[in-house]
Write an enzyme that holds these catalytic residues in place. Structure first.
Site, PDB file in Angstrom:
ATOM      1  N   GLU A  21       0.856  -1.180   0.000  1.00 44.38           N
ATOM      2  CA  GLU A  21       0.000   0.000   0.000  1.00 44.38           C
ATOM      3  C   GLU A  21       0.901   1.242   0.000  1.00 44.38           C
ATOM      4  O   GLU A  21       1.843   1.319   0.771  1.00 44.38           O
ATOM      5  CB  GLU A  21      -0.919  -0.045   1.237  1.00 44.38           C
ATOM      6  CG  GLU A  21      -1.754   1.190   1.465  1.00 44.38           C
ATOM      7  CD  GLU A  21      -2.524   1.633   0.243  1.00 44.38           C
ATOM      8  OE1 GLU A  21      -3.164   0.799  -0.411  1.00 44.38           O
ATOM      9  OE2 GLU A  21      -2.468   2.840  -0.058  1.00 44.38           O
ATOM     10  N   CYS A  68      -6.166   5.785   5.893  1.00 42.51           N
ATOM     11  CA  CYS A  68      -5.921   4.480   5.286  1.00 42.51           C
ATOM     12  C   CYS A  68      -7.212   3.686   5.122  1.00 42.51           C
ATOM     13  O   CYS A  68      -8.092   3.759   5.977  1.00 42.51           O
ATOM     14  CB  CYS A  68      -4.942   3.693   6.154  1.00 42.51           C
ATOM     15  SG  CYS A  68      -4.445   2.145   5.389  1.00 42.51           S
ATOM     16  N   CYS A  71      -6.213  -0.048   7.485  1.00 43.74           N
ATOM     17  CA  CYS A  71      -6.233  -0.096   8.950  1.00 43.74           C
ATOM     18  C   CYS A  71      -7.015   1.081   9.552  1.00 43.74           C
ATOM     19  O   CYS A  71      -6.593   1.626  10.579  1.00 43.74           O
ATOM     20  CB  CYS A  71      -4.812  -0.101   9.487  1.00 43.74           C
ATOM     21  SG  CYS A  71      -3.962   1.450   9.128  1.00 43.74           S
ATOM     22  N   HIS A  75      -6.912   3.667  13.399  1.00 45.46           N
ATOM     23  CA  HIS A  75      -6.854   5.126  13.503  1.00 45.46           C
ATOM     24  C   HIS A  75      -8.064   5.654  14.282  1.00 45.46           C
ATOM     25  O   HIS A  75      -7.938   6.581  15.083  1.00 45.46           O
ATOM     26  CB  HIS A  75      -6.777   5.754  12.109  1.00 45.46           C
ATOM     27  CG  HIS A  75      -5.432   5.572  11.467  1.00 45.46           C
ATOM     28  ND1 HIS A  75      -4.313   6.261  11.892  1.00 45.46           N
ATOM     29  CD2 HIS A  75      -5.009   4.747  10.476  1.00 45.46           C
ATOM     30  CE1 HIS A  75      -3.264   5.878  11.157  1.00 45.46           C
ATOM     31  NE2 HIS A  75      -3.662   4.956  10.295  1.00 45.46           N
ATOM     32  N   ARG A 435      -0.092  -3.454  11.573  1.00 44.88           N
ATOM     33  CA  ARG A 435       1.340  -3.339  11.261  1.00 44.88           C
ATOM     34  C   ARG A 435       2.184  -2.850  12.433  1.00 44.88           C
ATOM     35  O   ARG A 435       3.394  -2.694  12.291  1.00 44.88           O
ATOM     36  CB  ARG A 435       1.516  -2.413  10.045  1.00 44.88           C
ATOM     37  CG  ARG A 435       1.065  -3.086   8.788  1.00 44.88           C
ATOM     38  CD  ARG A 435       0.630  -2.156   7.668  1.00 44.88           C
ATOM     39  NE  ARG A 435      -0.079  -2.940   6.669  1.00 44.88           N
ATOM     40  CZ  ARG A 435      -1.333  -3.408   6.826  1.00 44.88           C
ATOM     41  NH1 ARG A 435      -2.033  -3.128   7.920  1.00 44.88           N
ATOM     42  NH2 ARG A 435      -1.877  -4.170   5.908  1.00 44.88           N
ATOM     43  N   SER A 458       4.100   1.953  10.087  1.00 48.68           N
ATOM     44  CA  SER A 458       5.066   1.902   8.983  1.00 48.68           C
ATOM     45  C   SER A 458       6.034   3.080   9.030  1.00 48.68           C
ATOM     46  O   SER A 458       7.074   3.046   8.369  1.00 48.68           O
ATOM     47  CB  SER A 458       4.351   1.827   7.631  1.00 48.68           C
ATOM     48  OG  SER A 458       3.673   0.603   7.519  1.00 48.68           O
ATOM     49  N   CYS A 503       2.769  -0.059   4.722  1.00 49.35           N
ATOM     50  CA  CYS A 503       1.676   0.790   4.244  1.00 49.35           C
ATOM     51  C   CYS A 503       2.230   2.213   4.252  1.00 49.35           C
ATOM     52  O   CYS A 503       2.276   2.871   5.296  1.00 49.35           O
ATOM     53  CB  CYS A 503       0.430   0.691   5.096  1.00 49.35           C
ATOM     54  SG  CYS A 503      -0.799   1.892   4.503  1.00 49.35           S
ATOM     55  N   CYS A 506      -0.171   5.222   5.039  1.00 47.69           N
ATOM     56  CA  CYS A 506      -0.234   5.500   6.480  1.00 47.69           C
ATOM     57  C   CYS A 506       1.044   6.194   6.945  1.00 47.69           C
ATOM     58  O   CYS A 506       1.001   7.133   7.735  1.00 47.69           O
ATOM     59  CB  CYS A 506      -0.339   4.195   7.259  1.00 47.69           C
ATOM     60  SG  CYS A 506      -2.005   3.698   7.663  1.00 47.69           S
TER      61      CYS A 506
HETATM   62 NI1  NFE Z   1      -2.297   1.859   6.137  1.00 48.53          NI
HETATM   63 FE1  NFE Z   1      -1.661   1.033   9.183  1.00 48.53          FE
HETATM   64  C1  NFE Z   1      -1.590  -0.555   9.933  1.00 48.53           C
HETATM   65  C2  NFE Z   1      -1.624   2.077  10.657  1.00 48.53           C
HETATM   66  S1  NFE Z   1       0.259   1.491   8.779  1.00 48.53           S
HETATM   67  S2  NFE Z   1      -2.120   0.164   7.181  1.00 48.53           S
HETATM   68  O1  NFE Z   1      -1.592  -1.567  10.247  1.00 48.53           O
HETATM   69  O2  NFE Z   1      -1.648   2.776  11.518  1.00 48.53           O
HETATM   70  O3  NFE Z   1       1.588   1.219   9.207  1.00 48.53           O
END
Ligand code: NFE
Length: 509
Positions: A21, A68, A71, A75, A435, A458, A503, A506
């Protein structure tokens, strides 16, 4: 990809890295057969933190979910928890459990997405299958199965499909057929996980019910039983297909167990609220062979090699997001989060390490049931195949825990309490995303957002070098890589990079 492997100091660039992603560039310099230096870079600016400034504080969970589509639940939960702390909002037990169930469903779809749809093709030689399958029988079997699946439009069978491949195919072709068949099946299983999240989240990917104070979804018995029944289907797939496939992957590629090992420092914020507010997965920092309690006060974000001006080595709430695309020496749109000034790996391996060291019983059970028969121990999981196994083990542990959260829902209890938020305050919402460690920090004045900063999984893993020149975790995992002769170097790099489940959408947020 450009390749200049004939030179002693070759450079190989993957840009963009596919099947992830977001937009990621990986530049590697090789000293003979050995990867000497890696630079990983996020290639776009988004600016959510700037967008949030001045907005109504209670809108933050809605806006930050749009960081995102993979995930978003993490958030939402991070944002809600940050605002609850800032504005003195309390959450009833049902609200906590509903959040954990929606978050759990999102973890399951994300882990399956990563293994089957983003990663497994790194380990399957389709050309070899086609060559071995001279009568085209394996390909025809797969095609017949797909057509039958499409025609049947069925819900998940009790025993997930395992293709009956014609006798006489070489093992490589059987593995490939199995991987490709399960790639398709996993699409259906992810739909089930999405439906689970939507039962209490209202909709997916961006949920409508998660608010500061809990969840506005009702706990009606039909929704609970529907969730339970789909969870059982996903459990069937995880036990009969995902874990066996992750173990098979580890067995087929033993070399990759030790490739791509990160900085050997792991951090997790802990996650999944129980009814009483404690976290199921514990927070902590694992360094080599020692578990330390997490101290969020030791987190900073560095910008020496990031395309931002100002606020280097800032604590999260003192962070700034002022783009500086032409900044000398900067090569990434990711900042560089550090713990006590050190790069740390986050993600399923970090959660497993810390949970094991904290004595979480589910980890012991997972090790005994799944790893021991394969001759593996938890401490063996550290490189490429270890990360894939950690995700699969986590999915199994999580499903079992989710079953207990369903049992604990109080059908007559509130899911979100009445509240009068205080007008101003500061808060930190620390959770785990699939992640890894995700933090949202907020300062609110008169119910408006004055400052909002996110440090995203990430961003930790794919961070660039810091002011001391220390590489980020993925850069460190790549440096020293030495693929055997015959293995394409680009593929070796991609396997390491993808094992972290990047990702970058993100990461730059
Ligand atoms: Ni866009 Fe996320 C996860 C977050 S990114 S996927 O899992 O926060 O590292």
């Amino acid at each position: 990809m450009t390749r200049e492997e004939d030179h002693a100091m070759a450079t190989i660039v993957l840009d963009p890295v596919t099947r992830i992603e977001g937009h990621l560039r990986v530049e590697t310099r090789w000293d003979g057969p050995r990867l000497a230096e890696a630079r990983v870079a996020g290639e776009m600016f988004r600016g959510f933190e700037a967008i949030l400034r001045g907005r109504d504080a209670l809108d933050a969970p809605v806006i930050t979910q749009r960081i995102c589509g993979v995930c978003p639940v993490s958030h939402a939960v991070a944002s809600c928890r940050a605002l609850e702390q800032a504005l003195g909002i309390r959450v009833p037990p049902n609200g906590r459990l509903l959040r954990s169930l929606v978050l759990g469903a999102n973890f399951l779809q994300s882990h399956l997405l990563h293994f089957y749809h983003l990663s497994i093709l790194d380990f399957v030689d389709v050309a070899a299958v086609l060559e071995a399958d001279s009568s085209n029988s394996a390909v025809r079997a797969l095609q017949a199965w797909v057509e039958a699946e499409v025609r049947s439009n069925r819900v998940l069978p009790a025993a997930p499909f395992l293709p009956q491949w014609p006798a006489g195919l070489p093992p490589e072709a059987r593995w490939a057929g199995r991987a490709l068949g399960h790639y398709l099946k996993a699409l259906e299983v992810r739909q089930a996980a999405h439906r689970m999240a939507a039962r209490f989240g209202g909709r997916v990917p961006h949920t409508a019910t998660l608010v500061p104070g809990g969840a506005t979804a009702g706990v009606d018995p039909l929704a609970v039983e529907g969730f339970r029944s789909e969870l059982a289907s996903v459990r069937g797939f995880v036990e009969e297909v995902y874990l066996p496939d992750a173990l098979e992957l580890a067995a087929r590629f033993p070399r990759l167990a030790d490739q791509g090992v990160g900085p050997d420092q792991y951090l997790t914020f802990g996650a999944f609220e129980e009814a009483d507010g404690r976290l199921w997965l514990p927070a902590g920092v694992w360094t080599g062979d020692r578990l330390d309690p997490l101290d969020p006060g030791r987190i900073t974000e560095e910008t020496a090699h990031s395309r931002y001006r100002g606020a280097d080595r800032a604590r999260p709430l003192a962070g700034e997001t002022e783009p500086a695309p032409e900044k000398p020496g900067a090569y990434s749109w990711l900042k560089a989060p550090r713990y006590e000034g050190r790069p740390v790996e986050v993600g399923p391996l970090a959660r497993l390490r810390v949970a094991a060291a904290s004595g979480l019983p589910e980890v012991k059970e997972a090790g005994e049931r799944w790893l021991a028969p394969a001759g593996l121990r938890l401490s063996d999981l550290s490189g490429v195949t270890g990360r894939h196994l950690a995700r699969a083990l986590e999915a199994w542990m999580l499903i079992r825990r989710m079953e207990t959260w369903l049992d604990r829902l109080d059908l007559a209890g509130p899911t979100v309490g009445p509240y009068e938020p205080t007008a101003s305050g500061e808060g930190a919402g620390l959770v785990e995303a699939p992640r890894g460690a995700l933090g949202h920090w907020v300062r609110v004045r008169d119910l408006r957002i004055e400052t909002y900063q996110c440090i995203v999984p990430s961003t930790w893993n794919f961070s660039p070098r810091d002011g001391r020149g220390r590489p980020g975790p993925v850069e460190a995992a790549l440096e020293g890589l030495e693929p055997p002769q015959g293995e394409p170097r680009g593929l070796a790099v991609a396997r390491v990079v993808r094992s972290f489940d990047p990702c970058i959408a993100c990461a730059v947020h």
